[in-house]
Design a protein around this motif. Structure first.
Motif, PDB file in Angstrom:
ATOM      1  N   ARG A   9       0.832  -1.198   0.000  1.00 27.32           N
ATOM      2  CA  ARG A   9       0.000   0.000   0.000  1.00 27.32           C
ATOM      3  C   ARG A   9       0.869   1.251   0.000  1.00 27.32           C
ATOM      4  NH1 ARG A   9      -3.501   3.090  -0.954  1.00 27.32           N
ATOM      5  NH2 ARG A   9      -5.440   3.492   0.187  1.00 27.32           N
ATOM      6  N   HIS A  10       1.947   1.172   0.716  1.00 27.88           N
ATOM      7  CA  HIS A  10       2.924   2.263   0.773  1.00 27.88           C
ATOM      8  C   HIS A  10       4.312   1.660   0.577  1.00 27.88           C
ATOM      9  CE1 HIS A  10      -0.060   5.124   2.345  1.00 27.88           C
ATOM     10  NE2 HIS A  10      -0.493   4.109   3.080  1.00 27.88           N
ATOM     11  N   LEU A  11       5.130   2.355  -0.187  1.00 25.06           N
ATOM     12  CA  LEU A  11       6.480   1.882  -0.464  1.00 25.06           C
ATOM     13  C   LEU A  11       7.433   3.067  -0.411  1.00 25.06           C
ATOM     14  CD1 LEU A  11       8.290  -0.494  -1.339  1.00 25.06           C
ATOM     15  CD2 LEU A  11       7.754   0.078  -3.711  1.00 25.06           C
ATOM     16  N   VAL A  12       8.443   2.931   0.404  1.00 28.52           N
ATOM     17  CA  VAL A  12       9.450   3.987   0.522  1.00 28.52           C
ATOM     18  C   VAL A  12      10.759   3.459  -0.009  1.00 28.52           C
ATOM     19  CG1 VAL A  12      10.697   5.523   2.082  1.00 28.52           C
ATOM     20  CG2 VAL A  12       8.304   4.939   2.556  1.00 28.52           C
ATOM     21  N   ARG A  13      11.356   4.217  -0.911  1.00 27.10           N
ATOM     22  CA  ARG A  13      12.637   3.837  -1.496  1.00 27.10           C
ATOM     23  C   ARG A  13      13.568   5.043  -1.497  1.00 27.10           C
ATOM     24  NH1 ARG A  13      11.715  -0.455  -0.479  1.00 27.10           N
ATOM     25  NH2 ARG A  13      11.394  -2.308  -1.756  1.00 27.10           N
ATOM     26  N   ARG A  14      14.863   4.738  -1.446  1.00 25.75           N
ATOM     27  CA  ARG A  14      15.862   5.796  -1.592  1.00 25.75           C
ATOM     28  C   ARG A  14      16.232   5.904  -3.070  1.00 25.75           C
ATOM     29  NH1 ARG A  14      17.469   7.588   3.145  1.00 25.75           N
ATOM     30  NH2 ARG A  14      17.241   6.261   4.983  1.00 25.75           N
ATOM     31  N   ARG A  15      16.695   7.057  -3.446  1.00 24.09           N
ATOM     32  CA  ARG A  15      17.107   7.262  -4.836  1.00 24.09           C
ATOM     33  C   ARG A  15      18.100   6.188  -5.266  1.00 24.09           C
ATOM     34  NH1 ARG A  15      19.349  13.175  -5.008  1.00 24.09           N
ATOM     35  NH2 ARG A  15      19.804  12.607  -2.865  1.00 24.09           N
ATOM     36  N   GLY A  16      17.877   5.649  -6.449  1.00 21.03           N
ATOM     37  CA  GLY A  16      18.763   4.616  -6.972  1.00 21.03           C
ATOM     38  C   GLY A  16      18.305   3.195  -6.703  1.00 21.03           C
ATOM     39  N   ASP A  86       9.658  10.065  -9.369  1.00 21.40           N
ATOM     40  CA  ASP A  86       8.822   8.869  -9.479  1.00 21.40           C
ATOM     41  C   ASP A  86       7.806   8.782  -8.345  1.00 21.40           C
ATOM     42  OD1 ASP A  86      11.718   6.890 -10.516  1.00 21.40           O
ATOM     43  OD2 ASP A  86      10.317   8.090 -11.712  1.00 21.40           O
ATOM     44  N   SER A  87       7.963   9.621  -7.339  1.00 23.05           N
ATOM     45  CA  SER A  87       7.028   9.615  -6.209  1.00 23.05           C
ATOM     46  C   SER A  87       5.626   9.935  -6.715  1.00 23.05           C
ATOM     47  CB  SER A  87       7.454  10.644  -5.160  1.00 23.05           C
ATOM     48  OG  SER A  87       8.694  10.308  -4.597  1.00 23.05           O
ATOM     49  N   ALA A  88       4.698   9.029  -6.474  1.00 19.85           N
ATOM     50  CA  ALA A  88       3.330   9.172  -6.978  1.00 19.85           C
ATOM     51  C   ALA A  88       2.509   8.016  -6.449  1.00 19.85           C
ATOM     52  CB  ALA A  88       3.315   9.154  -8.500  1.00 19.85           C
ATOM     53  N   ALA A  89       1.208   8.083  -6.721  1.00 24.26           N
ATOM     54  CA  ALA A  89       0.344   6.935  -6.459  1.00 24.26           C
ATOM     55  C   ALA A  89       0.213   6.150  -7.757  1.00 24.26           C
ATOM     56  CB  ALA A  89      -1.021   7.395  -5.975  1.00 24.26           C
ATOM     57  N   TYR A  90       0.433   4.861  -7.678  1.00 30.64           N
ATOM     58  CA  TYR A  90       0.334   3.999  -8.850  1.00 30.64           C
ATOM     59  C   TYR A  90      -0.876   3.102  -8.672  1.00 30.64           C
ATOM     60  CZ  TYR A  90       4.962   5.641 -10.075  1.00 30.64           C
ATOM     61  OH  TYR A  90       6.028   6.448 -10.419  1.00 30.64           O
ATOM     62  N   PHE A  91      -1.807   3.239  -9.606  1.00 34.26           N
ATOM     63  CA  PHE A  91      -3.040   2.470  -9.542  1.00 34.26           C
ATOM     64  C   PHE A  91      -3.045   1.398 -10.628  1.00 34.26           C
ATOM     65  CE2 PHE A  91      -5.648   4.535  -6.415  1.00 34.26           C
ATOM     66  CZ  PHE A  91      -5.154   5.823  -6.354  1.00 34.26           C
ATOM     67  N   ASN A 102     -14.680   0.675 -23.575  1.00 35.33           N
ATOM     68  CA  ASN A 102     -16.118   0.457 -23.613  1.00 35.33           C
ATOM     69  C   ASN A 102     -16.580  -0.491 -22.518  1.00 35.33           C
ATOM     70  OD1 ASN A 102     -15.210  -1.969 -24.606  1.00 35.33           O
ATOM     71  ND2 ASN A 102     -15.915  -1.595 -26.677  1.00 35.33           N
ATOM     72  N   GLU A 103     -15.788  -0.644 -21.493  1.00 35.74           N
ATOM     73  CA  GLU A 103     -16.244  -1.358 -20.307  1.00 35.74           C
ATOM     74  C   GLU A 103     -15.580  -0.733 -19.096  1.00 35.74           C
ATOM     75  OE1 GLU A 103     -13.071  -5.073 -20.515  1.00 35.74           O
ATOM     76  OE2 GLU A 103     -15.003  -5.284 -19.570  1.00 35.74           O
ATOM     77  N   LYS A 104     -16.244  -0.860 -17.962  1.00 32.97           N
ATOM     78  CA  LYS A 104     -15.722  -0.179 -16.786  1.00 32.97           C
ATOM     79  C   LYS A 104     -14.504  -0.906 -16.240  1.00 32.97           C
ATOM     80  CE  LYS A 104     -18.903  -2.341 -13.458  1.00 32.97           C
ATOM     81  NZ  LYS A 104     -19.976  -2.034 -12.481  1.00 32.97           N
ATOM     82  N   LEU A 105     -13.651  -0.111 -15.629  1.00 37.59           N
ATOM     83  CA  LEU A 105     -12.457  -0.631 -14.989  1.00 37.59           C
ATOM     84  C   LEU A 105     -12.700  -0.741 -13.489  1.00 37.59           C
ATOM     85  CD1 LEU A 105      -9.661   1.499 -16.718  1.00 37.59           C
ATOM     86  CD2 LEU A 105     -10.530  -0.744 -17.378  1.00 37.59           C
ATOM     87  N   PHE A 106     -12.087  -1.739 -12.906  1.00 42.94           N
ATOM     88  CA  PHE A 106     -12.107  -1.903 -11.452  1.00 42.94           C
ATOM     89  C   PHE A 106     -10.696  -1.587 -10.967  1.00 42.94           C
ATOM     90  CE2 PHE A 106     -16.254  -3.842 -10.817  1.00 42.94           C
ATOM     91  CZ  PHE A 106     -16.569  -4.249 -12.105  1.00 42.94           C
ATOM     92  N   PHE A 107     -10.601  -0.625 -10.066  1.00 44.06           N
ATOM     93  CA  PHE A 107      -9.301  -0.155  -9.610  1.00 44.06           C
ATOM     94  C   PHE A 107      -8.932  -0.762  -8.267  1.00 44.06           C
ATOM     95  CE2 PHE A 107      -7.818   3.232 -12.411  1.00 44.06           C
ATOM     96  CZ  PHE A 107      -8.943   3.494 -13.169  1.00 44.06           C
ATOM     97  N   GLY A 108      -7.636  -0.956  -8.101  1.00 39.37           N
ATOM     98  CA  GLY A 108      -7.103  -1.276  -6.795  1.00 39.37           C
ATOM     99  C   GLY A 108      -6.934  -0.014  -5.975  1.00 39.37           C
ATOM    100  N   SER A 109      -6.537  -0.196  -4.711  1.00 44.55           N
ATOM    101  CA  SER A 109      -6.397   0.950  -3.801  1.00 44.55           C
ATOM    102  C   SER A 109      -5.108   1.721  -4.009  1.00 44.55           C
ATOM    103  CB  SER A 109      -6.477   0.470  -2.352  1.00 44.55           C
ATOM    104  OG  SER A 109      -7.747  -0.091  -2.094  1.00 44.55           O
ATOM    105  N   GLY A 110      -4.261   1.219  -4.892  1.00 45.74           N
ATOM    106  CA  GLY A 110      -3.063   1.962  -5.246  1.00 45.74           C
ATOM    107  C   GLY A 110      -1.867   1.676  -4.352  1.00 45.74           C
ATOM    108  N   THR A 111      -0.705   1.961  -4.874  1.00 49.99           N
ATOM    109  CA  THR A 111       0.539   1.935  -4.102  1.00 49.99           C
ATOM    110  C   THR A 111       1.105   3.339  -4.095  1.00 49.99           C
ATOM    111  OG1 THR A 111       1.107  -0.364  -4.594  1.00 49.99           O
ATOM    112  CG2 THR A 111       2.919   1.103  -3.994  1.00 49.99           C
ATOM    113  N   GLN A 112       1.291   3.898  -2.915  1.00 48.99           N
ATOM    114  CA  GLN A 112       1.901   5.216  -2.797  1.00 48.99           C
ATOM    115  C   GLN A 112       3.409   5.041  -2.688  1.00 48.99           C
ATOM    116  OE1 GLN A 112       0.388   8.410  -2.883  1.00 48.99           O
ATOM    117  NE2 GLN A 112       2.565   8.939  -3.111  1.00 48.99           N
TER     118      GLN A 112
END
Lengths: 116, 108
Positions: A9-16, A86-91, A102-112
């Motif tokens: 759900r949350h991911l913290v990384r250092r540069r590189g 690159d810091s963002a929410a990825y869905f 032409n059809e609906k998408l079901f989304f996950g809760s994302g990874t921040q």
């Protein structure tokens, strides 16, 4: 009936470092889409995959980013040598297969993803 | 390519009606979607229009005019829980493009 599952759900990384984001589509869905969302911005299409195939990766940066959706297991979005931008929410989203427009998408809760 | 415009934010009163407009330009059109997104959560599907006219679903209705490249989402009997971002989206082929979203704030 579980929905689209994303982890972590949350991911913290250092540069590189490398970031690996996982997505399991809804049961019965074989089409997966990855979107990125920056603060105050809309969802930006990155890539569309079916099992073992990349169908459309026109939204993926040419370097450092890759995605896969293997025959078994979740879809993976991989970011190598992360930078602060690159810091963002990825869905992740899934659909049953008629096509995203032409059809609906079901989304996950994302990874921040936060890059220090 | 795709271009979608919608207001950045709107404020309305609980119990009132609000209309969120969306204009789009697209090189391919397979329909127009509205999604709702609460802060920190996943977008959830609200409506889909592929033909001109009004689609009504409970308190929410969505309208489409393909010739004008225009849609709106109408929310009736607003509730506090309707405070969220509303995303207009459309596209052709495999790519669904989203607007930046309209942040709706419902006040007492």
């Amino acid at each position: 009936n579980a929905g689209v599952m994303q982890n972590p759900r949350h991911l913290v990384r250092r540069r590189g470092q490398e970031a690996r984001l996982r997505c399991s589509p809804m049961k019965g869905h074989s089409h997966v889409y990855w979107y990125r969302q920056l603060p105050e911005e809309g969802l930006k299409f990155m890539v569309y995959l079916q099992k073992e195939n990349i169908i459309d990766e026109s939204g993926m940066p040419k370097e450092r980013f890759s995605a896969e959706f293997p025959k078994e297991g979740p879809s993976i979005l991989r970011i190598q040598q992360v930078v602060r931008g690159d810091s963002a929410a990825y869905f992740c989203a899934s659909s049953s297969g008629q096509g995203a427009t032409n059809e609906k998408l079901f989304f996950g809760s994302g990874t921040q993803l936060s890059v220090l | 390519g795709q271009n979608i415009d919608q207001p950045t934010e709107m404020t309305a009163t609980e119990g009132a009606i609000v209309q969120i407009n969306c204009t789009y330009q697209t090189s391919g059109f397979n329909g127009l979607f509205w999604y709702q997104q609460h802060a920190g959560e996943a977008p959830t599907f609200l409506s889909y229009n592929v033909l001109d006219g009004l689609e009504e679903k409970g308190r929410f209705s969505s309208f489409l005019s393909r010739s004008k490249g225009y849609s709106y989402l109408l929310l009736k009997e607003l509730q506090m829980k309707d405070s969220a971002s509303y995303l207009c989206s459309t596209g052709g082929g495999n790519k669904l493009t989203f607007g930046t979203g309209t942040q709706l704030k419902v006040e007492l």
